[in-house]
Design an enzyme around this catalytic site. Structure first.
Site, PDB file in Angstrom:
ATOM      1  N   LYS A  17       0.935  -1.253   0.068  1.00 54.13           N
ATOM      2  CA  LYS A  17       0.053  -0.111  -0.005  1.00 54.13           C
ATOM      3  C   LYS A  17       0.815   1.322  -0.095  1.00 54.13           C
ATOM      4  O   LYS A  17       0.522   2.132  -0.690  1.00 54.13           O
ATOM      5  CB  LYS A  17      -0.874  -0.059   1.178  1.00 54.13           C
ATOM      6  CG  LYS A  17      -2.088  -0.929   1.024  1.00 54.13           C
ATOM      7  CD  LYS A  17      -2.713  -0.914   2.471  1.00 54.13           C
ATOM      8  CE  LYS A  17      -3.858  -2.365   2.358  1.00 54.13           C
ATOM      9  NZ  LYS A  17      -4.604  -2.552   3.369  1.00 54.13           N
ATOM     10  N   GLN A  60      -4.996  -0.745   9.623  1.00 44.11           N
ATOM     11  CA  GLN A  60      -4.796  -2.193   9.105  1.00 44.11           C
ATOM     12  C   GLN A  60      -5.478  -3.170  10.279  1.00 44.11           C
ATOM     13  O   GLN A  60      -5.077  -3.161  11.706  1.00 44.11           O
ATOM     14  CB  GLN A  60      -3.384  -2.325   8.957  1.00 44.11           C
ATOM     15  CG  GLN A  60      -3.218  -3.679   8.302  1.00 44.11           C
ATOM     16  CD  GLN A  60      -3.784  -3.910   7.018  1.00 44.11           C
ATOM     17  OE1 GLN A  60      -4.037  -2.843   6.099  1.00 44.11           O
ATOM     18  NE2 GLN A  60      -4.035  -5.108   6.587  1.00 44.11           N
ATOM     19  N   ASP A  92     -11.333   2.917   3.620  1.00 40.36           N
ATOM     20  CA  ASP A  92     -11.555   1.341   3.514  1.00 40.36           C
ATOM     21  C   ASP A  92     -13.062   1.165   3.599  1.00 40.36           C
ATOM     22  O   ASP A  92     -13.391  -0.021   3.081  1.00 40.36           O
ATOM     23  CB  ASP A  92     -10.963   0.877   5.037  1.00 40.36           C
ATOM     24  CG  ASP A  92      -9.713   0.201   4.729  1.00 40.36           C
ATOM     25  OD1 ASP A  92      -9.317  -0.451   3.907  1.00 40.36           O
ATOM     26  OD2 ASP A  92      -8.853   0.028   5.863  1.00 40.36           O
TER      27      ASP A  92
HETATM   28  N1  GUN Z   1      -7.166  -6.620   6.937  1.00 39.73           N
HETATM   29  C1  GUN Z   1      -7.320  -7.169   6.032  1.00 39.73           C
HETATM   30  N2  GUN Z   1      -7.760  -6.616   4.706  1.00 39.73           N
HETATM   31  C2  GUN Z   1      -7.926  -5.411   5.208  1.00 39.73           C
HETATM   32  C3  GUN Z   1      -8.223  -4.068   4.488  1.00 39.73           C
HETATM   33  O1  GUN Z   1      -8.763  -4.127   3.272  1.00 39.73           O
HETATM   34  N3  GUN Z   1      -8.047  -3.007   5.016  1.00 39.73           N
HETATM   35  C4  GUN Z   1      -7.556  -2.999   6.326  1.00 39.73           C
HETATM   36  N4  GUN Z   1      -7.402  -1.652   6.924  1.00 39.73           N
HETATM   37  N5  GUN Z   1      -7.409  -3.982   7.020  1.00 39.73           N
HETATM   38  C5  GUN Z   1      -7.474  -5.169   6.362  1.00 39.73           C
END
Ligand code: GUN
Length: 231
Positions: free
Chosen positions: A4, A48, A71
């Site tokens: 990311k 996350q 998100d």
């Molecule tokens: N944990 C697993 N997938 C994701 C995601 O797409 N975003 C976030 N923030 N955490 C995650």
């Protein structure tokens, strides 16, 4: 997280990482989110998941300003997705919809089966497929006779978090198979939720792990950040 950050660098998007200790308190995390909510040069906030078990994930998500919720996890944004009028697309489901569209697959009237009912993937995935006129079934760990349900799927999206759980004999010949799984095996290798070897000859289309859905999740996240900057 590494991928990311790299995507942000490639696009010229500023990203700041806050790596908090595993023993961080709820108050410390909430106060960081509040600071970032107030910062005008920060348009998107991503926490996350999963969080360590002593932290209350729901209050953390609720604390993010919905306009910075790249998100699409905040209840305000989840509600908008349900209605079908949204600012932010949920990253993984939207990335999957783009893969399907790019392959020129029409979802209208198709049997769509989602394996897994998480808030991050399964539930919003079902909703996006429904918006495109799919006939949607969401299955989960308590589903009986999973085989009979997956076997009917024209489009099968698997996000259950169990390595190689869906085997070729559970797939309808020619089906579109999307594997969201990211399971770390004892030998450190990454495995999907679909047993690629037995599934690849049955499926019409299939996504690999790694390299299938993951990059699409990140691409959608980047779109959401750009969108957030315009809200
Ligand atoms: N944990 C697993 N997938 C994701 C995601 O797409 N975003 C976030 N923030 N955490 C995650």
């Amino acid at each position: 997280m590494r991928n990311k950050k790299r995507a942000c660098e490639e696009l010229g998007i500023l990203s700041e990482e806050y790596s908090l200790s595993a023993s961080t308190t709820q108050e410390e995390l909430m106060s960081l989110i509040e600071t970032l909510n107030q910062k005008e040069d920060i348009h998107g906030i991503l926490v996350q998941l999963p969080l360590p078990s002593h932290l209350d994930e729901e209050s953390v998500i609720n604390a993010i300003n919905p306009k910075k919720d790249v998100d699409a996890f905040h209840p305000f944004n989840v509600g908008k997705i349900m209605i079908g009028n949204y600012d932010f697309l949920p990253c993984t489901p939207a990335g999957i919809m783009e893969l399907i569209a790019e392959a020129n697959i029409d979802i209208t009237g198709k049997e769509c089966v989602v394996v897994g009912r998480s808030n991050i993937v399964g539930k919003p995935m079902g909703m996006l497929l429904l918006h495109q006129n799919g006939t949607v079934t969401i299955t989960h760990s308590k589903t009986r006779n999973l085989y009979e349900i997956t076997k009917k799927a024209d489009i099968l999206v698997v996000a259950i978090g169990r390595a190689n759980m869906i085997t070729g004999d559970m797939i309808k010949p020619g089906a579109v198979v999307i594997d969201v799984g990211m399971n770390r095996l004892a030998d450190k290798k990454l495995a999907g939720d679909v047993d690629f070897e037995s599934a690849k000859d049955v499926a019409g289309y299939i996504t690999p792990v790694p390299g299938g859905v993951g990059p699409m999740t990140i691409a959608t996240l980047m779109k959401n950040v750009v969108k957030a900057a315009t809200l």
